[in-house]
Design an enzyme around this catalytic site. Structure first.
Site, PDB file in Angstrom:
ATOM      1  N   CYS B  39       0.937  -1.178   0.091  1.00  0.00           N
ATOM      2  CA  CYS B  39      -0.041   0.127   0.085  1.00  0.00           C
ATOM      3  C   CYS B  39       0.924   1.307  -0.040  1.00  0.00           C
ATOM      4  O   CYS B  39       1.572   1.495   1.080  1.00  0.00           O
ATOM      5  CB  CYS B  39      -0.937   0.087   1.136  1.00  0.00           C
ATOM      6  SG  CYS B  39      -1.669   1.434   1.558  1.00  0.00           S
ATOM      7  N   CYS B  42       0.871   3.484   3.466  1.00  0.00           N
ATOM      8  CA  CYS B  42       1.620   2.952   4.734  1.00  0.00           C
ATOM      9  C   CYS B  42       2.826   3.393   5.099  1.00  0.00           C
ATOM     10  O   CYS B  42       3.865   3.731   3.851  1.00  0.00           O
ATOM     11  CB  CYS B  42       1.589   1.417   4.698  1.00  0.00           C
ATOM     12  SG  CYS B  42      -0.026   0.729   4.929  1.00  0.00           S
ATOM     13  N   HIS B 114      -2.390   0.694   8.276  1.00  0.00           N
ATOM     14  CA  HIS B 114      -3.200   0.300   7.153  1.00  0.00           C
ATOM     15  C   HIS B 114      -4.674   0.214   7.707  1.00  0.00           C
ATOM     16  O   HIS B 114      -5.208  -0.913   7.907  1.00  0.00           O
ATOM     17  CB  HIS B 114      -2.644  -1.046   6.509  1.00  0.00           C
ATOM     18  CG  HIS B 114      -3.514  -0.967   5.149  1.00  0.00           C
ATOM     19  ND1 HIS B 114      -3.306  -0.298   4.211  1.00  0.00           N
ATOM     20  CD2 HIS B 114      -4.649  -2.030   4.618  1.00  0.00           C
ATOM     21  CE1 HIS B 114      -3.943  -0.992   3.069  1.00  0.00           C
ATOM     22  NE2 HIS B 114      -4.976  -1.751   3.523  1.00  0.00           N
ATOM     23  N   HIS B 165      -6.643   2.318   2.006  1.00  0.00           N
ATOM     24  CA  HIS B 165      -6.176   2.900   3.268  1.00  0.00           C
ATOM     25  C   HIS B 165      -6.633   4.558   3.684  1.00  0.00           C
ATOM     26  O   HIS B 165      -7.031   5.267   2.603  1.00  0.00           O
ATOM     27  CB  HIS B 165      -4.523   3.216   3.032  1.00  0.00           C
ATOM     28  CG  HIS B 165      -3.682   3.890   3.968  1.00  0.00           C
ATOM     29  ND1 HIS B 165      -2.550   3.148   4.532  1.00  0.00           N
ATOM     30  CD2 HIS B 165      -3.906   4.787   4.842  1.00  0.00           C
ATOM     31  CE1 HIS B 165      -1.981   3.701   5.457  1.00  0.00           C
ATOM     32  NE2 HIS B 165      -2.832   4.753   5.770  1.00  0.00           N
ATOM     33  N   HIS B 167      -7.903   7.994   3.741  1.00  0.00           N
ATOM     34  CA  HIS B 167      -7.322   9.217   3.102  1.00  0.00           C
ATOM     35  C   HIS B 167      -8.506  10.053   2.631  1.00  0.00           C
ATOM     36  O   HIS B 167      -9.626   9.820   2.668  1.00  0.00           O
ATOM     37  CB  HIS B 167      -6.511   8.814   1.913  1.00  0.00           C
ATOM     38  CG  HIS B 167      -7.344   8.142   0.645  1.00  0.00           C
ATOM     39  ND1 HIS B 167      -7.873   6.841   0.541  1.00  0.00           N
ATOM     40  CD2 HIS B 167      -7.671   8.774  -0.654  1.00  0.00           C
ATOM     41  CE1 HIS B 167      -8.357   6.779  -0.517  1.00  0.00           C
ATOM     42  NE2 HIS B 167      -8.373   7.967  -1.204  1.00  0.00           N
TER      43      HIS B 167
END
Lengths: 338, 338
Positions: B39, B42, B114, B165, B167
């Site tokens: 990811c 991360c 994560h 993730h 955001h």
């Protein structure tokens, strides 16, 4: 009872509640699809839908096998309903404008067999679907209680369909929806200013440039609009201005069915049979004859998702330039030889 | 090069092409999700994103484990870009209005770990996210090249997210988008006519009726709007008019983070963690101070799909009456005891 409500901040109209309303878990996305055995649109299961308001018999040898080819029925879970008063408008005196959800919601079942796309029908059977569109528009116009009829197809779960059996929906409204009215107004303004149809001018510019053309026939042109909001969005319009498809004759209807089938076929081959929407843009019934609305069809696969940016700004992000989309659709020929 | 294009029929603006443009197969829906190992958001994978424009350090004991708690980076696949001239507007002389796609597109990475929803963060870490919203608004306002900043969250694939993730996205535009301008105009008109904010009046009517209230705190109220276009749509607004969140002090920010976290938690519990969008409606930078824009937040799970009817008419079908939605969200308490 369904209700039209207007949001005071956005001034958007929403049809709230209805027969479609139910418990929360019913909104969770379903991935299972009905088999043809329990599909309410298949021949043999007619008792699962309300009584037909119009039936088109099967032609040729198929009449022995199937009692009908196209069948128009009231929607069993209507968003709007004729079972409420058509008037009066009610107001609750606050900022909350609303009206009772009067309207008529129908389904056009496009085949007695369990097929999932218009493109799988024979040309003669595709023509019957367009014939049904014409007849519903004429009938609902003559009814006198409606101002606008929206005909559309949701094909596949990602396009909002709950059943995969090929069908169209017809929603007759006692008012003209805002986006339709705005478009009609723009046609009127352009006509007043230039003496001609806005869409005729767009079609001529597209033909002159050629880079966004997808398909054409003597009477019709299909192109990816210059400011497409979706990837592979296609607009199909008659070269000559006309407000509605209601006056198209048999030969014209056959030509229309052919080019729509070609566009859908190109999209299905280029994109591995995606979900798609098809929308018929037709004139409001009370439009002035001087306003020269120009009917057209929009077809777009559902590949991207409207997200926070679009919902908030009304401005769209489309990662696929329409010039590229049109080139890819042109390359996606009907057969290896084409 | 990204481009703003306006459709001559609908007058809709579309951001066409961009770094996001690519081959057709990339539009096909992906169901596989990145593991935390690869990811790009991360901690440890910072080299996979552009250099941060702003960093908020982890607090308490976490500073030893994580180099940062919130990290703001330019979007690697921006819809608009500062790497083109901010002007001049180009016109090609036909019906096709367009402008170069100048703008700034950023990502606020809300955690080094994560996790997939804002609601999994501690209150202190949620406050940091709102602090980042404030700082980006202030910085981009001071920049001078932008007229409006849209901040939003797409959570889950059905809401348009490509990465899970947690955001937010920030899009700074050199113009005010049409829906934002219309809303600002309506605030101005209502203010002129009645001497007060349209949203203050809506909030007071909602509090008086109570049937659509979801949550409240001393300064904020969350309710399902009377004409919600989506099931379980929630509007969260300050009781007192203010154009932007930029002036909120630490205590107010903490109260805001708390009630937003509560609303998201109620939606996630009531609907088994659905995909959702969160949108911050904030004032255009060049608004007149007399226009009294009233900032607010919209949060809505993505349960239904906009289909042919909505795309065509601009009128929405929402099967879930907001009174029912609000009651279900109120019942979806924070704990068995609440």
């Amino acid at each position: 009872m369904p209700e039209y409500r207007q949001d005071p901040l956005s001034q958007r109209w929403v049809i709230v509640g209805s027969e479609r309303s139910s418990r929360p878990q019913e909104f969770v996305e379903r991935t299972d699809r009905p088999s043809d055995l329990n599909c309410p649109f298949c021949a043999g299961n007619e008792e699962q839908t309300p009584h037909a308001v119009q039936i088109y018999p099967a032609t040729n040898g198929r009449a022995k096998t199937f009692p009908w080819q196209v069948r128009v029925v009231p929607n069993k879970y209507p968003a709007v309903t004729t079972e409420v008063p058509a008037s009066p408008t009610s107001q609750n005196g606050s900022l909350h404008r609303h009206e009772i959800g009067f309207g008529q919601h129908e389904v056009i079942i496009e085949s007695p067999e369990h097929i999932t796309s218009l493109s799988e029908l024979s040309l003669a059977d595709q023509v019957l679907v367009w014939r049904a569109y014409q007849d519903r528009l004429r009938t609902l116009r003559q009814d006198g209680r409606f101002k606008y009829v929206q005909i559309f197809k949701n094909v596949g779960a990602a396009a909002g369909a709950s059943l995969e059996h090929t069908h169209s929906q017809v929603v007759a409204l006692p008012w003209t929806p805002p986006d339709v009215q705005s478009e009609a107004d723009r046609f009127g303004q352009h006509q007043t200013k230039t003496g001609r149809s806005l869409l005729t001018q767009i079609v001529e510019e597209e033909l002159a440039s050629g880079e966004r053309i997808v398909a054409q026939s003597p009477r019709f042109v299909a192109f990816c609009p210059w400011a497409s909001r979706f990837p592979y969005q296609v607009c199909l319009a008659p070269r000559k201005q006309a407000g509605t498809i209601e006056q198209l004759q048999a030969g014209e209807l056959s030509e229309l069915a052919t080019i729509v089938g070609e566009v859908i076929g190109r999209i299905e081959r280029a994109l591995a049979r995606p979900s798609y929407n098809l929308i018929l843009h037709t004139e409001p019934f009370d439009i002035g004859s001087h306003d020269h609305y120009h009917w057209h069809i929009e077809i777009f696969p559902r590949l991207t998702k409207a997200a926070g940016f679009e919902w908030s700004t009304g401005c769209w992000m489309n990662p696929q330039p329409p010039e590229q989309a049109a080139a890819l659709l042109r390359e996606s020929g009907l057969s290896p030889a084409s």
